[in-house]
Design an enzyme around this catalytic site. Structure first.
Site, PDB file in Angstrom:
ATOM      1  N   SER A 180       0.842  -1.193   0.000  1.00  0.00           N
ATOM      2  CA  SER A 180       0.000   0.000   0.000  1.00  0.00           C
ATOM      3  C   SER A 180       0.886   1.256   0.000  1.00  0.00           C
ATOM      4  CB  SER A 180      -0.960  -0.039   1.192  1.00  0.00           C
ATOM      5  OG  SER A 180      -2.038   0.830   0.999  1.00  0.00           O
ATOM      6  N   ASP A 217      -6.197  -3.616  -2.368  1.00  0.00           N
ATOM      7  CA  ASP A 217      -5.042  -3.268  -1.534  1.00  0.00           C
ATOM      8  C   ASP A 217      -4.267  -4.484  -1.040  1.00  0.00           C
ATOM      9  OD1 ASP A 217      -3.647  -2.446   1.095  1.00  0.00           O
ATOM     10  OD2 ASP A 217      -4.320  -0.518   0.301  1.00  0.00           O
TER      11      ASP A 217
END
Length: 334
Positions: A48, A178
């Protein structure tokens, strides 16, 4: 020990705007070390926001410039949707669109590809087209033949597509969510990558992992909280709990596996500062000051710790790439 092949892994956690803490630590360390921090590591892993930083470090972008991305562009990255759309569609759309994030990434990386990176990377994401974790990598093994063609921007958007916060990311490999869903703290993946794909087979090696967190707050429930809760109550807190639990579990396992060869830089937030940084997408003066101040202190503390010394002195050997524009090996695929 001097004759044992040694590999150093840098593992950067996800955490939204709290990645400013990570970037501050990196900038402070790089200033003292006097050369790109990527030159100290044989593999850089990032999830991320940590994935964005890992890609930048592997491109040898100075850490202070990556820190400036959060400081100067945080509001654009976490730009909110228009008020009417947010009110009408909060149950149907992500909290933020990804327009600002894509713009910031494109301005920084242009059309560069994974194959143009100068150092090995591993970037976790979740391929929602297959329902499996996917790990984007530089071509540091003969069998890694596809990822080097991918644009850095597309990989960064894939690993940062946090549920509820940002829309899913689509590229020519599928639809992605993600990387925090599969491994917010990527140190275990880095350890596995070295053992399986980098280290000489059947040979004793020394692996050290440096993990840098994002002041992750342990997501907890109040004593009088409602226990029967649907998505309307959970919302983004569900993702926050997921990454918090993952981070603590990985930290425990790496300490058990590596002992003093594992070093974590992270801070527990104080009660007074918790309101500044409790939200992954909070961009404010208070959040910025807290993350920078604590990041600087954490770097200073690490630099003075004898257990951190091996990470100061290690010089990574130039990586071997088997495909792409930086190919420097003629070894055939096995």
């Amino acid at each position: 020990m001097a004759n044992i092949p040694t590999y150093h892994v840098l593992a950067l956690s996800g955490g939204g705007y709290r990645g400013l803490y990570t970037a501050t630590v990196l900038a402070e360390l790089e200033t003292v070390l006097g050369r790109p921090i990527s030159s100290h590591f044989d593999l850089i892993c990032g999830t991320s926001a940590g994935g964005m930083l890992a890609l930048g470090l592997a491109a040898e972008i100075p850490a202070h410039e990556l820190k400036a991305l959060f400081e100067n562009e945080g509001s654009r990255i976490f730009g909110r949707r228009s008020i009417p759309r947010r009110l009408l569609g909060r149950w149907l759309t992500a909290k933020h669109d990804s327009v600002g994030l894509r713009e910031v990434l494109t301005e920084r990386f242009q059309g560069s590809t994974i194959g143009e990176l100068k150092h090995r990377v591993l970037i976790p994401a979740v391929n929602y087209s297959t329902g499996r974790g996917q790990f984007f990598k530089t071509p540091h093994h003969p069998t890694f033949e596809l990822d080097h063609r991918m644009k850095i921007v597309d990989v960064a958007l894939a690993t940062t597509a946090a549920p509820v916060y940002f829309p899913l990311a689509r590229n020519d490999r599928g639809v992605f969510a993600d990387g925090g869903l599969v491994g917010n703290a990527p140190g275990l993946f880095g350890l596995h990558e070295v053992k399986i794909f980098l280290a000489p087979p059947k040979q004793e090696v020394l692996i050290r992992v440096l993990a840098i967190g994002t002041m992750t707050i342990g997501a907890t429930v109040r004593g009088d909280a409602r226990l029967d809760r649907g998505f309307g109550i959970w919302r983004e807190k569900l993702f926050d709990l997921l990454i918090s639990a993952q981070e603590s579990s990985v930290n425990y396992m790496l300490r058990q596996s590596l002992g003093n060869d594992y070093y974590q830089i992270n801070d527990e937030v104080t009660p007074a500062q918790s309101k500044d940084v409790e939200d992954l997408d909070r961009v404010s003066v208070g959040a910025t000051n807290t993350l920078r101040d604590r990041g600087k202190h954490a770097a200073q503390k690490a630099l003075g710790d004898p257990l951190f010394k091996p990470f100061r002195t290690h010089q990574a050997v130039a990586p071997i790439f088997y495909h792409g524009p930086n190919k420097n090996s003629s070894e055939a695929v096995c």
